[in-house]
Design a protein around this motif. Structure first.
Motif, PDB file in Angstrom:
ATOM      1  N   MET A 137       0.847  -1.203   0.000  1.00 28.17           N
ATOM      2  CA  MET A 137       0.000   0.000   0.000  1.00 28.17           C
ATOM      3  C   MET A 137       0.882   1.253   0.000  1.00 28.17           C
ATOM      4  O   MET A 137       1.777   1.387   0.828  1.00 28.17           O
ATOM      5  N   LYS A 138       0.634   2.163  -0.941  1.00 26.23           N
ATOM      6  CA  LYS A 138       1.439   3.366  -1.042  1.00 26.23           C
ATOM      7  C   LYS A 138       0.920   4.468  -0.132  1.00 26.23           C
ATOM      8  O   LYS A 138      -0.291   4.639   0.051  1.00 26.23           O
ATOM      9  N   ASN A 139       1.857   5.218   0.442  1.00 25.94           N
ATOM     10  CA  ASN A 139       1.517   6.362   1.271  1.00 25.94           C
ATOM     11  C   ASN A 139       1.464   7.613   0.389  1.00 25.94           C
ATOM     12  O   ASN A 139       2.468   7.996  -0.224  1.00 25.94           O
ATOM     13  N   ILE A 140       0.286   8.217   0.354  1.00 23.30           N
ATOM     14  CA  ILE A 140       0.045   9.387  -0.496  1.00 23.30           C
ATOM     15  C   ILE A 140      -0.297  10.573   0.397  1.00 23.30           C
ATOM     16  O   ILE A 140      -1.011  10.427   1.392  1.00 23.30           O
ATOM     17  N   CYS A 141       0.193  11.744   0.033  1.00 20.24           N
ATOM     18  CA  CYS A 141      -0.140  12.955   0.792  1.00 20.24           C
ATOM     19  C   CYS A 141      -0.597  14.053  -0.149  1.00 20.24           C
ATOM     20  O   CYS A 141       0.074  14.349  -1.147  1.00 20.24           O
ATOM     21  N   PHE A 142      -1.738  14.640   0.145  1.00 19.29           N
ATOM     22  CA  PHE A 142      -2.220  15.818  -0.558  1.00 19.29           C
ATOM     23  C   PHE A 142      -2.050  17.027   0.357  1.00 19.29           C
ATOM     24  O   PHE A 142      -2.187  16.914   1.586  1.00 19.29           O
ATOM     25  N   VAL A 143      -1.766  18.191  -0.233  1.00 19.52           N
ATOM     26  CA  VAL A 143      -1.599  19.426   0.540  1.00 19.52           C
ATOM     27  C   VAL A 143      -2.477  20.512  -0.063  1.00 19.52           C
ATOM     28  O   VAL A 143      -2.491  20.709  -1.286  1.00 19.52           O
ATOM     29  N   ILE A 144      -3.222  21.212   0.795  1.00 19.71           N
ATOM     30  CA  ILE A 144      -4.054  22.333   0.353  1.00 19.71           C
ATOM     31  C   ILE A 144      -4.221  23.280   1.535  1.00 19.71           C
ATOM     32  O   ILE A 144      -4.244  22.824   2.689  1.00 19.71           O
ATOM     33  N   PRO A 145      -4.302  24.590   1.310  1.00 17.79           N
ATOM     34  CA  PRO A 145      -4.390  25.521   2.452  1.00 17.79           C
ATOM     35  C   PRO A 145      -5.566  25.268   3.380  1.00 17.79           C
ATOM     36  O   PRO A 145      -5.423  25.293   4.597  1.00 17.79           O
ATOM     37  N   SER A 146      -6.747  25.052   2.823  1.00 19.18           N
ATOM     38  CA  SER A 146      -7.926  24.766   3.645  1.00 19.18           C
ATOM     39  C   SER A 146      -8.960  24.079   2.777  1.00 19.18           C
ATOM     40  O   SER A 146      -8.745  23.885   1.585  1.00 19.18           O
ATOM     41  N   LEU A 147     -10.095  23.739   3.375  1.00 20.99           N
ATOM     42  CA  LEU A 147     -11.183  23.149   2.606  1.00 20.99           C
ATOM     43  C   LEU A 147     -12.394  24.069   2.587  1.00 20.99           C
ATOM     44  O   LEU A 147     -13.541  23.639   2.634  1.00 20.99           O
ATOM     45  N   ASP A 148     -12.111  25.376   2.532  1.00 12.49           N
ATOM     46  CA  ASP A 148     -13.176  26.340   2.270  1.00 12.49           C
ATOM     47  C   ASP A 148     -13.729  26.110   0.876  1.00 12.49           C
ATOM     48  O   ASP A 148     -13.077  25.497   0.033  1.00 12.49           O
ATOM     49  N   ALA A 149     -14.930  26.617   0.643  1.00 13.77           N
ATOM     50  CA  ALA A 149     -15.566  26.419  -0.658  1.00 13.77           C
ATOM     51  C   ALA A 149     -14.740  27.048  -1.760  1.00 13.77           C
ATOM     52  O   ALA A 149     -14.294  28.184  -1.666  1.00 13.77           O
TER      53      ALA A 149
END
Length: 398
Positions: A1-13
């Motif tokens: 199983m691969k370890n994946i990381c997503f990055v984003i400032p926030s989850l505002d609309a």
């Protein structure tokens, strides 16, 4: 199983945030273990994340750094962190003196990054899910075998400086564009990276959108005797809500009975509210704010309009197409990637007068609306299979 990381400032609309949520809703969690790093743990999409996603927020010095300038300085001084005070002041100066918000985020990253620790966990793949800080974070702060950056806009129109970004883009294995036009533009700006730039369309699920569109609306009443117009967009300059407001003024001059609802929030809200008041549009041009589920509003509207100055590939337009709405968009560079003018919608010139004229044309010609809706009904609008393109990039990580 691969370890994946997503990055984003926030989850505002926002379009990119919604695109990431859709992607995370279809990813295969039997093959991938997924972390999501957010700068600030907030946003209306947070509670919609699949339970398999581990959300990680940046804490420590960044919590202090992200406070207002005065509060951040006082808090840092109390901790004896003079270095953080220095970088917080420079961060504020760069953001306040730069005429371009996109470039300000670029040039102030060096100062912001001083408050963010390096992450020790090793990932197989790390993805900056939004241009600028998300990508810079992936390059500067994460330990990953493969790095991917996602660009959701037309780069040439974004205000970003390629002289800054090239230093980061060269350290990515792949750079993803959300449309062919955006890819072409990226390749024009970064010809040495041509082979690393790929297209993955935003993921939308027609079945899910249709299901969510059946929810009851309780906060507004749609009046069958007048035209209801809807726009879903961030209240920012590039989204052109001020152009929509100008179109409303023109419609009133023509004696058209309508209500135009805007779903979204952002930095231009105060300016828009002032202009609404100055033109006595309080009962006609209505800012609804953020809505966790905008689809019932789209479904019940008569016309959907996207008045943007520029877009990458608007997920809101794709969703309006799925709900078979007559659509008007402005003639930004990538407009033809989503609307075939006169076939499944209208591409209007980018001003209030032209938009108003096109709205009146639709109101007076219901046959055109019927043809647009029929053509949309016959389109294959689901893009869930785009996830397999991302899997291919995952598998190329070493």
């Amino acid at each position: 199983m691969k370890n994946i990381c997503f990055v984003i400032p926030s989850l505002d609309a926002g379009g990119a945030e919604k695109a990431l949520l859709n992607l995370l809703s279809v990813i295969d969690y039997t093959k991938y273990k997924v972390d999501l790093i957010v700068f600030i743990k907030k946003g209306i999409f947070l509670k919609q994340l699949p339970p398999q996603v581990t959300v990680i927020s940046i804490e420590g010095n960044y919590t202090t750094f992200s406070l207002g300038l005065f509060s951040s300085i006082i808090s840092s001084l109390k901790k004896g962190n003079l270095k953080l005070v220095f970088h917080r002041i420079l961060f504020a100066l760069k953001n306040r003196t730069s005429k371009n918000t996109s470039n300000a985020e670029q040039i102030s990253w060096t100062n912001c990054s001083k408050s963010i620790p390096n992450f020790n966990k090793e990932y197989d793949v790390a993805i900056g899910a939004l241009e600028k800080s998300s990508i810079y974070f992936v390059v500067d702060k994460l330990n990953a075998k493969s790095r991917i950056g996602w660009i959701h806009t037309n780069y040439s129109k974004s205000g970003m400086k390629k002289e800054f970004d090239i230093n980061y883009f060269e350290k990515l294995n792949f750079l993803i564009a959300v449309s062919q036009e955006c890819k072409d533009d990226l390749q024009l700006n970064f010809p040495k990276l041509k082979d690393a730039i790929k297209v993955i369309y935003n993921i939308v699920s027609p079945s899910l959108i249709q299901k969510l569109s059946t929810e009851n609306i309780t906060d507004i009443n749609f009046n069958a005797t007048q035209t209801t117009i809807l726009t879903v967009a961030r209240l920012s300059k590039e989204k052109g809500i001020d152009l929509a407001l100008n179109a409303s003024i023109e419609l009133l001059k023509m004696g058209i009975q309508f209500k135009w609802y805007i779903i979204g929030d952002g930095s231009e809200r105060n300016n828009l509210e002032q202009k609404i008041k100055e033109n006595n549009l309080q009962e006609t041009f209505i800012l609804l704010g953020l809505k966790e589920n905008p689809y019932p509003f789209v479904k019940q509207a008569n016309i959907y309009i996207q008045p943007s100055r520029y877009e990458g590939k608007s997920i809101a337009i794709d969703e309006a197409k799925i709900l078979q709405k007559p659509i008007i968009i402005t003639n930004y560079p990538t407009a033809k990637d989503q609307i075939d003018n006169g076939v499944n919608g209208i591409i209007s010139e980018m001003n209030g007068t032209a938009m108003a004229q096109n709205i009146v044309s639709l109101i007076n010609n219901p046959t055109i609306i019927d043809n647009f809706c029929l053509n949309l009904k016959n389109e294959n609008l689901g893009t869930e299979s785009e996830i397999f393109k991302l899997y291919e990039l995952f598998n190329e990580s070493k």
